[in-house]
Each structure stands twice: as C-alpha cells, then as structure tokens.
Motif scaffolding. Structure first.
Motif, PDB file in Angstrom:
ATOM      1  N   LEU A 186     -28.068  19.955  -5.486  1.00 55.02           N
ATOM      2  CA  LEU A 186     -29.185  20.863  -5.671  1.00 55.02           C
ATOM      3  C   LEU A 186     -28.831  22.307  -5.379  1.00 55.02           C
ATOM      4  N   ALA A 187     -27.585  22.564  -4.997  1.00 57.22           N
ATOM      5  CA  ALA A 187     -27.196  23.937  -4.677  1.00 57.22           C
ATOM      6  C   ALA A 187     -27.484  24.840  -5.871  1.00 57.22           C
ATOM      7  N   THR A 188     -27.872  26.080  -5.621  1.00 59.54           N
ATOM      8  CA  THR A 188     -28.167  27.017  -6.695  1.00 59.54           C
ATOM      9  C   THR A 188     -26.877  27.283  -7.476  1.00 59.54           C
ATOM     10  N   PRO A 189     -26.926  27.202  -8.794  1.00 66.58           N
ATOM     11  CA  PRO A 189     -25.705  27.452  -9.568  1.00 66.58           C
ATOM     12  C   PRO A 189     -25.214  28.886  -9.378  1.00 66.58           C
ATOM     13  N   GLN A 190     -23.891  29.055  -9.341  1.00 65.30           N
ATOM     14  CA  GLN A 190     -23.296  30.370  -9.139  1.00 65.30           C
ATOM     15  C   GLN A 190     -22.493  30.758 -10.382  1.00 65.30           C
ATOM     16  N   ALA A 191     -22.594  32.029 -10.746  1.00 64.12           N
ATOM     17  CA  ALA A 191     -21.756  32.511 -11.845  1.00 64.12           C
ATOM     18  C   ALA A 191     -20.312  32.575 -11.373  1.00 64.12           C
ATOM     19  N   ALA A 192     -19.371  32.246 -12.275  1.00 60.38           N
ATOM     20  CA  ALA A 192     -17.960  32.250 -11.896  1.00 60.38           C
ATOM     21  C   ALA A 192     -17.119  32.643 -13.097  1.00 60.38           C
ATOM     22  N   ALA A 219     -14.863  28.122 -13.741  1.00 61.87           N
ATOM     23  CA  ALA A 219     -16.200  27.543 -13.940  1.00 61.87           C
ATOM     24  C   ALA A 219     -16.121  26.027 -13.947  1.00 61.87           C
ATOM     25  N   GLY A 220     -17.110  25.418 -13.357  1.00 59.25           N
ATOM     26  CA  GLY A 220     -17.156  23.960 -13.315  1.00 59.25           C
ATOM     27  C   GLY A 220     -16.026  23.366 -12.504  1.00 59.25           C
ATOM     28  N   GLY A 221     -15.510  24.109 -11.514  1.00 62.49           N
ATOM     29  CA  GLY A 221     -14.446  23.571 -10.664  1.00 62.49           C
ATOM     30  C   GLY A 221     -13.065  23.697 -11.294  1.00 62.49           C
ATOM     31  N   GLY A 222     -13.003  24.158 -12.542  1.00 61.93           N
ATOM     32  CA  GLY A 222     -11.711  24.389 -13.190  1.00 61.93           C
ATOM     33  C   GLY A 222     -10.973  23.128 -13.612  1.00 61.93           C
ATOM     34  N   ALA A 223     -11.563  21.969 -13.345  1.00 63.87           N
ATOM     35  CA  ALA A 223     -10.859  20.719 -13.668  1.00 63.87           C
ATOM     36  C   ALA A 223     -10.992  20.417 -15.159  1.00 63.87           C
TER      37      ALA A 223
END
Ligand code: TYD
Ligand code: MG
Length: 478
Positions: A72-78, A83-87
């Motif tokens: 539920l953490a607020t999404p953060q711009a990256a 983005a998305g953990g880079g995986a």
C-alpha cells in the motif's frame, strides 16, 4: 458529499448514459443498457479494499517471497532504469510451447490475462492443462471454477492426466471475497478464474455477469495481481457476434487478451493474442482437440490437409496457400464452390474469409478474366477453421473460385501466393522465402507466385510458375 446516482451503462461498448434507452446511442446495440448505481465515495480508491484484504495475510509459505511485494506504500516516481525495481520481467513457462509463444514466452508474474472464446470451445480444458503443467514445474496454481463443481474439475483433471498434481489447488466458488480469502490461504503464483463473468461481489447491487459486477471484479483482480505478484488468468465467454461480453470494460484493464478460436466441430483450435503488453500480437498457437484434451499441433503442421498426403488428384475449387501467422507459416487450404443463383440476388457466403475480399475477387474475375458470376452463388471457406485475412492469400482464393466455376484445378501439390490488385495485377508478398520453404517441407513441388517473388522463393525441389496478371494465373488452371 457526492450524491449517489443512477447511470445506464452499455454492456456492449461501455458507454454511459444518464437515462435508459432501448438502443445505445454510442454503438447502436439494442437493449444493452444496464442500470448502475454510481457512488462516488465507494469508487474513490477501489484499490484500497482489495490490497488491504490481501495484506492481512500471514504468509509463512515458501512462495511468499512472490506475494505481497507492492503493498500500500504510495507509489514513487523513479528513473526508468530503476522503475519497478529494475528487475527484468519474470515469466512462468508452462512448457506448452504453443501457449507460451502466444503469451510472448510465458505467463508474466503479476500480469492479468483474459482468455476469451465461445462456450464449449475448450477454454477450461486448455487452462486446466496449463494449470497442471505449471503445477508440475513447482508453480503453485489455484484453479477457481465458478461454473463447475470441484468434482467436475477433478474428474476432468483425471481424464487429462493431471489428477495428482500437488501444487494444483481447486476451488469452486463465485464470491470474489471468498476467492481472495482462499488465495491468501493457499498463496498461489497463478490464479485461474473460470469464468470471470460468474464471479460477483456481494456489496454490488447487480447480478453476476452484469457490467457493474464484471468491471469491479476484474478491476479488483488486477489490483490483486499487481499487489501480490500473482499472475491472474481470467476466462471470458464471448457473445454470438464474437465479442467479449462487456469488451471495452474489461479489455483495457488486463495486460493481455487471448482469444480461443476454431469450430467446435473441427479438431483444430487456435489461440491468438489480440492484445499483449508483454509480447507481440502476431503470434498464434495451434492445438488439436483429442479425447484426452488439447494436443499441440506440431510446428508447421499446417491447418490444411496436405494434398500430397491425400493422393495427387487435382481438385477444382481447392487451392493451398502458405499464410503467415506471426513468425510462423501455416499452410491453409482455401475452397470455393459456385452454384446457379439468381441475377441480382446471388449469394456470397464465406467462412474464415473476409466477405469484402471475396466480393472484390469476384469483381476482379468478372472484369479481368471474363468470368460471369453475377448470377452465381459463390461460397468460400478456409478449411480447418483458421481465419485467413492476409492479402497474400488473394491469388489462392481467386484461383479456387475460378477453378470451381470452370471445373479446373491447379496441378496437384501446388501452393499459391500473391496479392491481387483491382487492376488485375498480381503483387508481390512478404516472407516469400519462408513460405516457399514451408511449402517445400510439406511436400509441395510447385509454387505459383508473382514474378518479383520468384528469386526469393527459389527453394530446392520447388518449381516456380510466375503469374504477373490474373489472366496469367488463369492460364495455369489446367
Ligand atoms: P470446455 O473446455 O469445457 O469448453 P469451454 O470451457 O470453452 O466452455 O470443453 C470443450 C469441449 O471439448 C467439450 O464439449 C468436450 C470436448 N473435450 C474433448 O473433446 N476432449 C477432452 O479431453 C475434453 C476435456 C473435452
Ligand atoms: Mg468452461
């Protein structure tokens, strides 16, 4: 506070109207508007409910690392690279090559796939086989059947040789809250819901299968997939016209839409991606329905009966064409029949072939080959149920119609490619070499094609006959 008000939503196009009407002004469908209560407060953050329900789980399962990641953490711009953990995108392979191919290499973790098809076409069979294949490789699968009882599913699984998979869980339920509860308990990596139209949420004042229910249930399952990393596969029945019931409403929500096509009375079934956020929509998978479930059609097996196998008799009205389906080439037999009709009321019927193209080819034959078809009924079909839309199949269909009318055939073991223009010219096609190779591999010894393709199609053992115009091609009917 926002007021609760009633709106009317079209079940065909998803358009919203403020009052009921017999005909949807947006798409023209009759009797498709359904009342829906719009409660602004309830739909403010629909994600909250389902994600919170999921997060309530105490996870002690070995699969838990995949579950409950997003939260539920607020999404953060990256930056995009992070983005998305880079995986990289993780995929779950079913080892059913035809299915994995259509999915773009396997089912993507945390994605939502909708499988649509007519009732009885084999959706449940395919997904149960896929579920057991996933389970066999150690991927836990929860198969939720909202149409059949657990015994029925087990019975079918036993017939398909999947009755003893340890990682395959079955649940017969239609209540979404209870399904999520069971998913929390079992923590699967893949959740199959057969079918989405039968699932409901009890707090929505509408019946299962209605626009309101379908939209909310699918939206919640999408949130669940994103929050938990579970890949969700939904089954959707299509209407008689071939569109998914409530198509606009659900298609934009999911990551991939697959359709399962084919004739219930033919053995061949085709899975095609019409939307895929994780792969191309060009690919298709071919299966055969057998007494023990669906079997993958071997690579390049062709939906057409290979003439060579059926003896080498010339068959007027039947022409084989190598058709590209994504990256693969499939040989398809096109058939035509002409019969005496009435001037001004002649029938043109096609199955698996676009009616507009059939009409165009008939006009070209009248104009450029001197055939009189105005008072003839013309029937055309693609054998085996594969839909053929490629312009490269024009010449094959044209020769099938002309051959049927004149009772002449192309030589046995001949494949035909070429696009027909309105001026009676025959235009080159793409992938000529691949088509020629595939035809040669399946025993075809002659290829009729437009001259510009002759060089690419120079495959050993195949005789090339060039046709630059419709009248050239007519000369090749013996
Ligand atoms: P089904 O998967 O239930 O279709 P859907 O879920 O799309 O409605 O089954 C389709 C048909 O396939 C069914 O009528 C019988 C046939 N069938 C076989 O021929 N062989 C089999 O092994 C199975 C399981 C089904
Ligand atoms: Mg079914």
């Amino acid at each position: 506070m926002a007021k609760v008000r009633d709106v009317f939503v079209c079940s065909a196009c998803g358009g919203t109207q403020s009052r009921w009407m017999g005909k949807c002004p947006d798409c023209g469908a009759w009797d498709s508007l359904e009342k829906q209560t719009l409660d602004a407060t309830a739909s403010k953050d629909p994600q909250r409910g389902i994600v919170a329900a999921w997060r309530g789980a105490e996870i002690e399962d070995p699969h838990a690392d995949l579950a409950g990641l997003a939260g539920l953490a607020t999404p953060q711009a990256a930056p995009i690279a992070e983005a998305g953990g880079g995986a990289p995108v993780a995929r779950i392979s079913s080892r059913i090559g035809e299915l994995d191919r259509v999915l773009g290499g396997g089912l993507v973790v945390g994605s939502v796939v909708l499988l649509g098809g007519e009732p009885g076409i084999g959706k449940s069979t395919l997904l149960l086989q896929a579920a057991s294949a996933w389970a066999r490789t150690g991927t836990r699968v929860l198969y939720v059947s909202s149409e059949e009882s657990a015994e029925q599913v087990r019975g079918r699984a036993e017939r398909l040789g999947a009755g003893a998979e340890k990682e395959l869980f079955v649940l017969a339920d239609t209540n979404l809250a209870r399904i999520v509860e069971q998913a929390r308990r079992v923590v699967p990596r893949v959740l199959v819901i057969d079918s989405a139209q039968m699932v409901y949420k009890s707090d929505i004042p509408a019946g299962p299968g209605s626009v309101t229910q379908l939209r909310r249930c699918v939206a919640e399952l999408v949130y669940l997939a994103k929050a938990s990393g579970i890949a969700v596969v939904l089954v959707g029945h299509v209407t008689k016209e071939g569109s998914l019931a409530g198509p606009r409403i659900v298609e934009h929500l999911v990551d991939a839409v697959l359709t399962f096509e084919g004739d219930r009375y033919h053995a061949h079934r085709i899975v095609r991606a019409v939307k895929n956020r994780y792969g191309t929509t060009m690919e298709l998978g071919i299966f055969e329905m057998t007494g023990t479930g669906l079997r993958e059609a071997p690579e390049g097996a062709g939906v057409a009966a290979v003439q060579g196998r059926e003896g080498l008799q010339p068959r007027p009205g039947s022409v084989v064409c190598p058709v590209m389906q994504g990256s693969r080439c499939v040989l398809v037999e096109l058939q035509a029949l002409t019969a005496t009709g009435f001037l001004g009321a002649a029938k043109r019927k096609s199955s698996g072939i676009d009616a507009g193209r059939l009409a165009m080819l008939i006009a070209v034959l009248e104009q450029h080959a001197g055939l009189r078809l105005a008072d003839m009924d013309v029937f055309a079909s693609s054998v085996g149920g594969l839909k053929v839309a490629e312009p490269a199949s024009d010449l094959a269909l044209l020769l099938a119609i002309a051959g049927a009318h004149r009772r002449k055939a192309v030589e046995p073991a001949t494949a035909v490619i070429g696009e027909v223009g309105l001026g009676g010219e025959i235009r080159p096609v793409t992938h000529a070499e691949q088509r020629a190779r595939e035809a040669a591999r399946l025993g075809y010894t002659t290829l009729i094609l437009p001259p510009p393709n002759a060089k690419q199609a120079g495959v050993k053992g195949v005789r090339v006959l060039k046709a630059a115009t419709v009248s050239d091609a007519m000369g090749l009917l013996g």
